[in-house]
Write a protein that holds these residues in place. Sequence first.
Motif, PDB file in Angstrom:
ATOM      1  N   SER A 153       0.846  -1.190   0.000  1.00  0.00           N
ATOM      2  CA  SER A 153       0.000   0.000   0.000  1.00  0.00           C
ATOM      3  C   SER A 153       0.884   1.245   0.000  1.00  0.00           C
ATOM      4  CB  SER A 153      -0.901   0.003   1.233  1.00  0.00           C
ATOM      5  OG  SER A 153      -0.124   0.204   2.404  1.00  0.00           O
ATOM      6  N   THR A 154       0.280   2.369  -0.283  1.00  0.00           N
ATOM      7  CA  THR A 154       1.017   3.630  -0.282  1.00  0.00           C
ATOM      8  C   THR A 154       1.576   3.921   1.099  1.00  0.00           C
ATOM      9  OG1 THR A 154      -0.442   4.466  -2.012  1.00  0.00           O
ATOM     10  CG2 THR A 154       0.852   6.092  -0.808  1.00  0.00           C
ATOM     11  N   ARG A 155       0.817   3.599   2.126  1.00  0.00           N
ATOM     12  CA  ARG A 155       1.283   3.828   3.500  1.00  0.00           C
ATOM     13  C   ARG A 155       2.506   2.977   3.802  1.00  0.00           C
ATOM     14  NH1 ARG A 155       1.095   2.033   8.585  1.00  0.00           N
ATOM     15  NH2 ARG A 155       0.780   3.507  10.267  1.00  0.00           N
ATOM     16  N   GLN A 156       2.486   1.717   3.401  1.00  0.00           N
ATOM     17  CA  GLN A 156       3.631   0.844   3.636  1.00  0.00           C
ATOM     18  C   GLN A 156       4.855   1.327   2.864  1.00  0.00           C
ATOM     19  OE1 GLN A 156       1.688  -2.785   2.437  1.00  0.00           O
ATOM     20  NE2 GLN A 156       1.878  -3.620   4.508  1.00  0.00           N
ATOM     21  N   LEU A 157       4.638   1.787   1.652  1.00  0.00           N
ATOM     22  CA  LEU A 157       5.761   2.285   0.860  1.00  0.00           C
ATOM     23  C   LEU A 157       6.399   3.513   1.485  1.00  0.00           C
ATOM     24  CD1 LEU A 157       4.467   1.853  -2.791  1.00  0.00           C
ATOM     25  CD2 LEU A 157       6.421   0.729  -1.766  1.00  0.00           C
ATOM     26  N   THR A 158       5.576   4.451   1.945  1.00  0.00           N
ATOM     27  CA  THR A 158       6.131   5.680   2.509  1.00  0.00           C
ATOM     28  C   THR A 158       6.619   5.518   3.937  1.00  0.00           C
ATOM     29  OG1 THR A 158       3.923   6.431   3.155  1.00  0.00           O
ATOM     30  CG2 THR A 158       4.774   7.190   1.032  1.00  0.00           C
ATOM     31  N   ALA A 159       6.021   4.628   4.700  1.00  0.00           N
ATOM     32  CA  ALA A 159       6.405   4.477   6.107  1.00  0.00           C
ATOM     33  C   ALA A 159       7.564   3.519   6.313  1.00  0.00           C
ATOM     34  CB  ALA A 159       5.201   4.000   6.922  1.00  0.00           C
ATOM     35  N   ILE A 160       7.724   2.538   5.446  1.00  0.00           N
ATOM     36  CA  ILE A 160       8.751   1.513   5.667  1.00  0.00           C
ATOM     37  C   ILE A 160       9.783   1.504   4.550  1.00  0.00           C
ATOM     38  CG2 ILE A 160       9.156  -0.962   5.905  1.00  0.00           C
ATOM     39  CD1 ILE A 160       6.394  -1.130   7.245  1.00  0.00           C
ATOM     40  N   GLN A 161       9.358   1.380   3.313  1.00  0.00           N
ATOM     41  CA  GLN A 161      10.312   1.231   2.212  1.00  0.00           C
ATOM     42  C   GLN A 161      11.088   2.512   1.926  1.00  0.00           C
ATOM     43  OE1 GLN A 161      11.233  -1.609   0.737  1.00  0.00           O
ATOM     44  NE2 GLN A 161       9.875  -2.597   2.197  1.00  0.00           N
ATOM     45  N   LEU A 162      10.434   3.643   1.949  1.00  0.00           N
ATOM     46  CA  LEU A 162      11.118   4.898   1.628  1.00  0.00           C
ATOM     47  C   LEU A 162      12.227   5.222   2.632  1.00  0.00           C
ATOM     48  CD1 LEU A 162      11.234   7.190  -0.413  1.00  0.00           C
ATOM     49  CD2 LEU A 162       9.599   8.415   0.999  1.00  0.00           C
ATOM     50  N   PRO A 163      11.972   5.163   3.949  1.00  0.00           N
ATOM     51  CA  PRO A 163      13.073   5.432   4.886  1.00  0.00           C
ATOM     52  C   PRO A 163      14.230   4.440   4.757  1.00  0.00           C
ATOM     53  CG  PRO A 163      10.983   5.544   6.031  1.00  0.00           C
ATOM     54  CD  PRO A 163      10.707   5.024   4.656  1.00  0.00           C
ATOM     55  N   SER A 164      13.917   3.170   4.549  1.00  0.00           N
ATOM     56  CA  SER A 164      14.992   2.187   4.422  1.00  0.00           C
ATOM     57  C   SER A 164      15.773   2.400   3.117  1.00  0.00           C
ATOM     58  CB  SER A 164      14.457   0.758   4.498  1.00  0.00           C
ATOM     59  OG  SER A 164      13.574   0.475   3.442  1.00  0.00           O
ATOM     60  N   LEU A 165      15.098   2.783   2.046  1.00  0.00           N
ATOM     61  CA  LEU A 165      15.772   3.069   0.783  1.00  0.00           C
ATOM     62  C   LEU A 165      16.697   4.277   0.919  1.00  0.00           C
ATOM     63  CD1 LEU A 165      16.191   2.740  -2.300  1.00  0.00           C
ATOM     64  CD2 LEU A 165      14.184   4.201  -2.591  1.00  0.00           C
ATOM     65  N   VAL A 166      16.185   5.352   1.498  1.00  0.00           N
ATOM     66  CA  VAL A 166      16.987   6.566   1.661  1.00  0.00           C
ATOM     67  C   VAL A 166      18.173   6.297   2.591  1.00  0.00           C
ATOM     68  CG1 VAL A 166      16.966   8.928   2.572  1.00  0.00           C
ATOM     69  CG2 VAL A 166      15.080   8.125   1.131  1.00  0.00           C
ATOM     70  N   GLY A 167      17.929   5.581   3.681  1.00  0.00           N
ATOM     71  CA  GLY A 167      19.021   5.241   4.596  1.00  0.00           C
ATOM     72  C   GLY A 167      20.093   4.408   3.922  1.00  0.00           C
ATOM     73  N   ALA A 168      19.683   3.435   3.133  1.00  0.00           N
ATOM     74  CA  ALA A 168      20.647   2.590   2.419  1.00  0.00           C
ATOM     75  C   ALA A 168      21.431   3.402   1.390  1.00  0.00           C
ATOM     76  CB  ALA A 168      19.929   1.426   1.749  1.00  0.00           C
ATOM     77  N   LEU A 169      20.772   4.335   0.712  1.00  0.00           N
ATOM     78  CA  LEU A 169      21.473   5.189  -0.250  1.00  0.00           C
ATOM     79  C   LEU A 169      22.525   6.055   0.441  1.00  0.00           C
ATOM     80  CD1 LEU A 169      18.612   6.390  -2.622  1.00  0.00           C
ATOM     81  CD2 LEU A 169      20.619   5.060  -3.253  1.00  0.00           C
ATOM     82  N   VAL A 170      22.176   6.602   1.598  1.00  0.00           N
ATOM     83  CA  VAL A 170      23.121   7.440   2.340  1.00  0.00           C
ATOM     84  C   VAL A 170      24.309   6.612   2.809  1.00  0.00           C
ATOM     85  CG1 VAL A 170      23.425   8.787   4.462  1.00  0.00           C
ATOM     86  CG2 VAL A 170      21.412   9.155   3.028  1.00  0.00           C
ATOM     87  N   VAL A 171      24.047   5.445   3.393  1.00  0.00           N
ATOM     88  CA  VAL A 171      25.126   4.580   3.863  1.00  0.00           C
ATOM     89  C   VAL A 171      26.025   4.168   2.702  1.00  0.00           C
ATOM     90  CG1 VAL A 171      25.630   2.297   4.830  1.00  0.00           C
ATOM     91  CG2 VAL A 171      23.914   3.734   5.901  1.00  0.00           C
ATOM     92  N   ALA A 172      25.428   3.780   1.600  1.00  0.00           N
ATOM     93  CA  ALA A 172      26.214   3.348   0.441  1.00  0.00           C
ATOM     94  C   ALA A 172      27.061   4.491  -0.112  1.00  0.00           C
ATOM     95  CB  ALA A 172      25.287   2.803  -0.646  1.00  0.00           C
ATOM     96  N   GLU A 173      26.494   5.667  -0.182  1.00  0.00           N
ATOM     97  CA  GLU A 173      27.219   6.808  -0.737  1.00  0.00           C
ATOM     98  C   GLU A 173      28.391   7.217   0.155  1.00  0.00           C
ATOM     99  OE1 GLU A 173      28.251   9.429  -3.551  1.00  0.00           O
ATOM    100  OE2 GLU A 173      26.582   8.054  -3.727  1.00  0.00           O
ATOM    101  N   VAL A 174      28.193   7.153   1.461  1.00  0.00           N
ATOM    102  CA  VAL A 174      29.223   7.609   2.390  1.00  0.00           C
ATOM    103  C   VAL A 174      30.302   6.554   2.628  1.00  0.00           C
ATOM    104  CG1 VAL A 174      29.638   8.332   4.785  1.00  0.00           C
ATOM    105  CG2 VAL A 174      27.669   9.235   3.526  1.00  0.00           C
ATOM    106  N   PHE A 175      29.900   5.292   2.779  1.00  0.00           N
ATOM    107  CA  PHE A 175      30.837   4.282   3.248  1.00  0.00           C
ATOM    108  C   PHE A 175      31.340   3.301   2.196  1.00  0.00           C
ATOM    109  CE2 PHE A 175      28.403   5.372   7.105  1.00  0.00           C
ATOM    110  CZ  PHE A 175      29.457   5.826   7.877  1.00  0.00           C
ATOM    111  N   TYR A 176      30.593   3.050   1.146  1.00  0.00           N
ATOM    112  CA  TYR A 176      30.984   2.001   0.209  1.00  0.00           C
ATOM    113  C   TYR A 176      31.807   2.576  -0.941  1.00  0.00           C
ATOM    114  CZ  TYR A 176      27.357  -0.630   2.653  1.00  0.00           C
ATOM    115  OH  TYR A 176      26.597  -1.240   3.604  1.00  0.00           O
TER     116      TYR A 176
END
Length: 62
Positions: free
Chosen positions: A9-32
């Motif tokens: 659902s849209t709620r699941q995408l914005t509440a769970i997937q979006l934060p985890s995606l953004v967090g993973a992008l930040v970690v990957a950009e900074v550390f990998y």
Amino acid sequence: MYTLIKSLSTRQLTAIQLPSLVGALVVAEVFYKFHSFTLECVAFLVTWAALDFIITKLAARR
């Protein structure tokens, strides 16, 4: 990926997937810095899955 997005659902995408995606992008950009696209891509996907797991477990506690 398309099936994942269609099945949530849209709620699941914005509440769970979006934060985890953004967090993973930040970690990957900074550390990998593996100097290999494949290794960095795999590490990003593993990080995204781990963050998704943690956020999902925290959301289930609420």
